[in-house]
Design a protein around this motif. Sequence first.
Motif, PDB file in Angstrom:
ATOM      1  N   LEU A  21      53.162  -2.135  36.745  1.00 17.46           N
ATOM      2  CA  LEU A  21      54.227  -1.802  37.708  1.00 17.46           C
ATOM      3  C   LEU A  21      55.395  -1.132  37.001  1.00 17.46           C
ATOM      4  CD1 LEU A  21      54.635  -4.916  40.048  1.00 17.46           C
ATOM      5  CD2 LEU A  21      53.952  -2.609  40.715  1.00 17.46           C
ATOM      6  N   TYR A  22      55.829  -1.725  35.883  1.00 20.97           N
ATOM      7  CA  TYR A  22      56.997  -1.195  35.168  1.00 20.97           C
ATOM      8  C   TYR A  22      56.654   0.094  34.417  1.00 20.97           C
ATOM      9  CZ  TYR A  22      60.092  -5.007  36.399  1.00 20.97           C
ATOM     10  OH  TYR A  22      60.908  -5.869  37.104  1.00 20.97           O
ATOM     11  N   ALA A  23      55.397   0.285  34.051  1.00 20.24           N
ATOM     12  CA  ALA A  23      54.987   1.565  33.461  1.00 20.24           C
ATOM     13  C   ALA A  23      55.105   2.670  34.517  1.00 20.24           C
ATOM     14  CB  ALA A  23      53.557   1.464  32.949  1.00 20.24           C
ATOM     15  N   HIS A  24      54.630   2.351  35.733  1.00 20.93           N
ATOM     16  CA  HIS A  24      54.752   3.297  36.844  1.00 20.93           C
ATOM     17  C   HIS A  24      56.220   3.526  37.186  1.00 20.93           C
ATOM     18  CE1 HIS A  24      53.454   4.440  41.221  1.00 20.93           C
ATOM     19  NE2 HIS A  24      53.981   5.457  40.561  1.00 20.93           N
ATOM     20  N   LEU A  25      56.983   2.442  37.199  1.00 20.06           N
ATOM     21  CA  LEU A  25      58.419   2.526  37.497  1.00 20.06           C
ATOM     22  C   LEU A  25      59.130   3.426  36.498  1.00 20.06           C
ATOM     23  CD1 LEU A  25      60.954   1.521  39.056  1.00 20.06           C
ATOM     24  CD2 LEU A  25      61.040  -0.398  37.455  1.00 20.06           C
ATOM     25  N   THR A  63      68.190   0.135  34.353  1.00 14.15           N
ATOM     26  CA  THR A  63      66.849  -0.273  34.763  1.00 14.15           C
ATOM     27  C   THR A  63      65.823   0.077  33.690  1.00 14.15           C
ATOM     28  OG1 THR A  63      67.553   0.157  37.042  1.00 14.15           O
ATOM     29  CG2 THR A  63      65.217  -0.237  36.693  1.00 14.15           C
ATOM     30  N   PHE A  64      66.036   1.198  32.956  1.00 16.79           N
ATOM     31  CA  PHE A  64      65.167   1.507  31.812  1.00 16.79           C
ATOM     32  C   PHE A  64      65.171   0.357  30.796  1.00 16.79           C
ATOM     33  CE2 PHE A  64      65.492   6.231  32.707  1.00 16.79           C
ATOM     34  CZ  PHE A  64      64.129   6.408  32.888  1.00 16.79           C
ATOM     35  N   MET A  65      66.323  -0.286  30.643  1.00 17.30           N
ATOM     36  CA  MET A  65      66.416  -1.420  29.715  1.00 17.30           C
ATOM     37  C   MET A  65      65.511  -2.561  30.175  1.00 17.30           C
ATOM     38  SD  MET A  65      68.764  -0.558  27.434  1.00 17.30           S
ATOM     39  CE  MET A  65      69.852  -1.824  26.852  1.00 17.30           C
ATOM     40  N   TYR A  66      65.466  -2.802  31.498  1.00 16.09           N
ATOM     41  CA  TYR A  66      64.591  -3.858  32.014  1.00 16.09           C
ATOM     42  C   TYR A  66      63.124  -3.459  31.839  1.00 16.09           C
ATOM     43  CZ  TYR A  66      69.077  -4.402  34.453  1.00 16.09           C
ATOM     44  OH  TYR A  66      70.410  -4.479  34.751  1.00 16.09           O
ATOM     45  N   CYS A  67      62.854  -2.167  31.974  1.00 17.32           N
ATOM     46  CA  CYS A  67      61.484  -1.692  31.726  1.00 17.32           C
ATOM     47  C   CYS A  67      61.097  -1.940  30.270  1.00 17.32           C
ATOM     48  CB  CYS A  67      61.374  -0.201  32.054  1.00 17.32           C
ATOM     49  SG  CYS A  67      61.538   0.179  33.808  1.00 17.32           S
ATOM     50  N   TYR A  68      62.052  -1.709  29.367  1.00 20.73           N
ATOM     51  CA  TYR A  68      61.753  -1.991  27.948  1.00 20.73           C
ATOM     52  C   TYR A  68      61.441  -3.471  27.745  1.00 20.73           C
ATOM     53  CZ  TYR A  68      62.240  -3.108  23.080  1.00 20.73           C
ATOM     54  OH  TYR A  68      61.990  -3.610  21.830  1.00 20.73           O
ATOM     55  N   ASP A  69      62.193  -4.354  28.418  1.00 22.00           N
ATOM     56  CA  ASP A  69      61.963  -5.790  28.258  1.00 22.00           C
ATOM     57  C   ASP A  69      60.527  -6.169  28.625  1.00 22.00           C
ATOM     58  OD1 ASP A  69      64.556  -6.173  27.435  1.00 22.00           O
ATOM     59  OD2 ASP A  69      65.305  -6.659  29.441  1.00 22.00           O
ATOM     60  N   VAL A  70      59.926  -5.433  29.565  1.00 23.87           N
ATOM     61  CA  VAL A  70      58.550  -5.712  29.982  1.00 23.87           C
ATOM     62  C   VAL A  70      57.544  -4.976  29.099  1.00 23.87           C
ATOM     63  CG1 VAL A  70      56.886  -5.479  31.883  1.00 23.87           C
ATOM     64  CG2 VAL A  70      59.255  -6.133  32.368  1.00 23.87           C
ATOM     65  N   LEU A  71      57.838  -3.717  28.779  1.00 26.66           N
ATOM     66  CA  LEU A  71      56.850  -2.852  28.122  1.00 26.66           C
ATOM     67  C   LEU A  71      56.988  -2.802  26.606  1.00 26.66           C
ATOM     68  CD1 LEU A  71      57.168   0.123  30.641  1.00 26.66           C
ATOM     69  CD2 LEU A  71      55.348  -1.580  30.590  1.00 26.66           C
ATOM     70  N   ASN A  72      58.159  -3.186  26.095  1.00 19.59           N
ATOM     71  CA  ASN A  72      58.452  -3.072  24.652  1.00 19.59           C
ATOM     72  C   ASN A  72      58.208  -1.643  24.162  1.00 19.59           C
ATOM     73  OD1 ASN A  72      57.053  -6.315  24.556  1.00 19.59           O
ATOM     74  ND2 ASN A  72      59.218  -5.856  24.563  1.00 19.59           N
ATOM     75  N   ASP A  73      57.580  -1.475  22.986  1.00 25.25           N
ATOM     76  CA  ASP A  73      57.472  -0.137  22.391  1.00 25.25           C
ATOM     77  C   ASP A  73      56.625   0.827  23.222  1.00 25.25           C
ATOM     78  OD1 ASP A  73      58.948  -1.294  20.454  1.00 25.25           O
ATOM     79  OD2 ASP A  73      57.547  -0.981  18.809  1.00 25.25           O
ATOM     80  N   TYR A  74      55.813   0.292  24.123  1.00 22.55           N
ATOM     81  CA  TYR A  74      54.950   1.164  24.933  1.00 22.55           C
ATOM     82  C   TYR A  74      55.773   2.130  25.789  1.00 22.55           C
ATOM     83  CZ  TYR A  74      51.484   2.564  28.445  1.00 22.55           C
ATOM     84  OH  TYR A  74      50.674   3.293  29.278  1.00 22.55           O
ATOM     85  N   ILE A  75      57.016   1.761  26.062  1.00 22.49           N
ATOM     86  CA  ILE A  75      57.862   2.643  26.875  1.00 22.49           C
ATOM     87  C   ILE A  75      58.073   3.989  26.192  1.00 22.49           C
ATOM     88  CG2 ILE A  75      60.136   1.887  26.009  1.00 22.49           C
ATOM     89  CD1 ILE A  75      61.140   2.009  28.922  1.00 22.49           C
ATOM     90  N   LEU A  76      58.121   3.990  24.853  1.00 20.56           N
ATOM     91  CA  LEU A  76      58.297   5.254  24.126  1.00 20.56           C
ATOM     92  C   LEU A  76      57.091   6.167  24.305  1.00 20.56           C
ATOM     93  CD1 LEU A  76      60.029   4.413  20.721  1.00 20.56           C
ATOM     94  CD2 LEU A  76      61.027   5.398  22.769  1.00 20.56           C
ATOM     95  N   GLU A  77      55.894   5.585  24.376  1.00 19.33           N
ATOM     96  CA  GLU A  77      54.693   6.403  24.586  1.00 19.33           C
ATOM     97  C   GLU A  77      54.751   7.073  25.959  1.00 19.33           C
ATOM     98  OE1 GLU A  77      50.940   4.554  23.680  1.00 19.33           O
ATOM     99  OE2 GLU A  77      51.826   3.330  22.089  1.00 19.33           O
ATOM    100  N   ILE A  78      55.197   6.322  26.954  1.00 18.55           N
ATOM    101  CA  ILE A  78      55.316   6.894  28.305  1.00 18.55           C
ATOM    102  C   ILE A  78      56.340   8.029  28.304  1.00 18.55           C
ATOM    103  CG2 ILE A  78      55.990   6.415  30.693  1.00 18.55           C
ATOM    104  CD1 ILE A  78      55.108   3.491  30.185  1.00 18.55           C
ATOM    105  N   LEU A  79      57.498   7.783  27.683  1.00 25.43           N
ATOM    106  CA  LEU A  79      58.556   8.799  27.660  1.00 25.43           C
ATOM    107  C   LEU A  79      58.133  10.015  26.846  1.00 25.43           C
ATOM    108  CD1 LEU A  79      61.764   6.569  27.250  1.00 25.43           C
ATOM    109  CD2 LEU A  79      60.800   7.536  29.345  1.00 25.43           C
ATOM    110  N   SER A  91      68.652   6.096  27.043  1.00 26.14           N
ATOM    111  CA  SER A  91      68.876   4.812  27.714  1.00 26.14           C
ATOM    112  C   SER A  91      68.288   3.633  26.947  1.00 26.14           C
ATOM    113  CB  SER A  91      68.273   4.851  29.127  1.00 26.14           C
ATOM    114  OG  SER A  91      68.892   5.861  29.892  1.00 26.14           O
ATOM    115  N   VAL A  92      67.210   3.867  26.190  1.00 21.61           N
ATOM    116  CA  VAL A  92      66.549   2.756  25.477  1.00 21.61           C
ATOM    117  C   VAL A  92      66.823   2.784  23.977  1.00 21.61           C
ATOM    118  CG1 VAL A  92      64.726   2.537  27.206  1.00 21.61           C
ATOM    119  CG2 VAL A  92      64.379   4.077  25.271  1.00 21.61           C
ATOM    120  N   ALA A  93      67.755   3.642  23.550  1.00 22.30           N
ATOM    121  CA  ALA A  93      67.976   3.863  22.113  1.00 22.30           C
ATOM    122  C   ALA A  93      68.323   2.584  21.354  1.00 22.30           C
ATOM    123  CB  ALA A  93      69.078   4.906  21.908  1.00 22.30           C
TER     124      ALA A  93
END
Length: 971
Positions: free
Chosen positions: A403-407, A444-460, A490-492
């Motif tokens: 969900l948060y990856a899609h978000l 909200t990107f910060m909350y996405c990081y809390d769920v996805l951790n480093d995977y958020i960088l791959e999405i971005l 936002s996630v720096a």
Amino acid sequence: MEPIDIARLEEAVVSFYRSNSQNQAITHEWLTDAEDSPQAWQFSWQLMQLGKSQEVQFFGAITLHSKLMKHWHEVPPENREELKQKILESIVRFAGGPKIVLNRLCISLGAYIVHMLGEWPGAIEEVINTFQNQRMPNVSADVQLWIMLEVLTAIPEEALVIHTSVKRVVLRAELAKRVQLVIHTVERYLKLQMNRVWDAEAYSNMNRAVKCVGTWIKNIGYTIEGCVTITAVLLEVVHKCYWPCIHAGDGCMTADENELAESCLKTMVNIIIQPDCHNYPKTVFVLIKMFLDSLSEITKTEWKRENDNEDIIVHIYMLFVSSVERHSTLLLSGITSADPELSILVHRIVQEILHCTDKPGIYPVEESCSTMALAFWYMLQDEVFAMSNDEQKHKCWEYIKPLYAHLTRILVRKSEQPDEKSLAKWSSDDLECFRCYRQDISDTFMYCYDVLNDYILEILAAMLDEAIADLQRHPTHWTKLEACIYSFQSVAEHFGGEEKRQIPRLMRVLAEIPYEKLNVKLLGTALETMGSYCNWLMENPAYIPPAINLLVRGLNSSMSAQATLGLKELCRDCQLQLKPYADPLLNACHASLNTGRMKNSDSVRLMFSIGKLMSLLRPEEIPKYLDIIVSPCFEELQAICQADSKTPAARIRTIFRLNMISTLFSSLNTDVDEQATDQPIVQPVLLVMQRTMPIFKRIAEMWVEEIDVLEAACSAMKHAITNLRSSFQPMLQDLCLFIVASFQTRCCAPTLEISKSAIVMFFKDEGCKPLMQQLLREFIQHSFKLFESTPEQNFSNISDTMETFFGCLTQIIKKIPQVFEDKTLAYDRLVFYAQRGMTLPESGAIRNSIQFLTHFVMQSRNHAHVTEVVLATGEQTLYTAMMCVGYLTPRSQVDKFADILLAMNRKYAAEMAVWMKSLMATPNFPTQLITDADKTRYTALIIKEKVNKRLLQQHLSEMAIKTRGLTEKFQ
């Protein structure tokens, strides 16, 4: 009041409604006094006589309502039946209008019914029977329905605000017995309307009926199990408002349809968020399923950019979001549950909120829904990570990850800025709204990081590649790339130097973008993002040169604000790594300052970086840069002083130059390299101050009446002290002379602040102690002179200085308790003026005076001469505090007095008990509105409490209510 002449009263009312605001204020005061007088019971009816102007009749009606709301105790029991009849007769008389008078009379009847619930228990039933069965002659059925709904709506609202001796909880309990009747009455009416054609009157009355239910549920409440049928009816009304215009009309709801549908949806929100409804999860499940089954088709139909029916979609999504936020436990149980129906329901509602977030278009011009979903995404991850059962937490986490990856992908798209073509239809308010929305997305990107951790960088990173490819195909499509870079920014803060895959790729992209061919906003975001990754750059210094190139490029653009911010962060976080680049960077900064194109605020900010960079130079290199960068500041200040020019332009330039110097002083410190030689180095700031102290003295003399200029001058020296600390000692004597000279001209907050900084910094140093003791005496003596020369009634004019004085003094005695060793200080006068400060209306002066006295009392037992002062002044301090609690101080500030009472009770318990009992035994102290029994009770409670500050604050707050005669209002 003297007897009120009706003719004069009517003239005043007409004058009030037809005059300008200045005359209105005078008339308003007189009319308010008239409204509060006992005579108002008589003249309110006279003013409502037929033939009077509408303004006069309306004032008569609001006067009657005001009397019923605030002065019910003036109505003798034997006159209450007559009062009811007169209200009902007036309602009949005004049934034909004006509506504003009729509305106020209906509200008055509502207030009357609330007061009479005990004596007239069947009031609501009678109202419903009278108006529903059309028992009022010569009044149309629609108007009778209108009156009934207005009265019913008024009842729960009046129950919250009327002045009554009955406790609110008892009132609510009585009204709770009638909620079912009201809801069933509205239910029956709405069902009757479903097979009829609705005209304007029908829409108006249905809307009023729906709001009536919402008001009762919101203010009184009703078991959610009893709300299923009314919810079904409300959903049916929404359908009838929406679908006919879609199937047979032009696809756009009318204003009447919109208003009625919105009222239904708001009422359903009131139903689903009731305080105790979580105790009925099965019914909540049923209601949410009803919402989804009935409304999902509407959201699907309207899921488009710039749709005509945006208002109804906003309220549908508000209902969905409110439902899951209120019932998050049900949501989580649906994720972990084996019940397939519950799992499907949870999946459906989450998908609806995901669609809400992903609404096509740019907020707020092309859509207005997506912002309300952002709080849900915070709540969901927060609830998951707060779960105590690890197995269930892991299951929920696995569920929300996709969900948060899609978000994350949705949020990147939603953060896209409007392009140049669409900007024409954007107002300045729209742009500000979008800026705040982007900040919410960033959070909200910060909350996405809390769920996805480093995977958020791959999405971005994947989205960054897509944006670059799109830019190569369409060279003007810069908004996608800008949004991707913003998302990285936002996630720096979550990524340190150990990340070696995606951030290096980002750095290369930032360095290679052809900014000159694209919108300048892209450069601005790139500069901000570079500044956000300075922590990463510190551990990856190979990427610092391209970062410098980008930031220097920004200094000479319209994005200089972002460039100076980025450079400031780079110089602060990577100062030592910048040593090889200090010279060229300083030259670039100097060149940018010399262009004269920078805003003053950007030039001031740039001085921080200049100071940090100069600190890296060899001692012999620093004077050159001081000469070319700092000297122009002092030369301009010198010229203004010599010309004795006190024009507004000169004032602005003086503050600007002082702020530049102040910022440089805060960052220029050659003690940065721990591996440097132990050779003593004279700090450049000291060299500058030694040469320029006469200019500072002249500025203080010249601008003595301009507090902001003095603040800027003192700020420069304060920054020098706090930055250099012990290295500042050689200039201490000169600083003290400057402060004393300033005091002799004017005692003001900036001079007090810099005195405090010096005393706190150097008092403990034996070599500096005599000088600091003398400075403290001057600090106190000159403040006393100001206090003594101020008439007692004008102390509010110097409340800011009193606030600063006692604030600084509190800091001094907290950090340097040794100051109490000086027996020559006038401690009794300090206490006297602190007592005076407590009595002022300004919150800052109250707070700091109390804090000073609190710390003074707490430390007094360590010094016999200070103990004597407390014993001599303690009763007066207590008297002042209780007088303030009783009536002097604004009630919102009363809880602050708990600190001084606790301090006295801890250190002088026996004395305080005697003082307190003696004071409270005084007749009419602190006011005549509190009974002797209450005074005795509060005295005991206050004396008893030595530890629990919150409990003492509660006692003081309750006592303040009683001493001010507000008991009835706060029942």
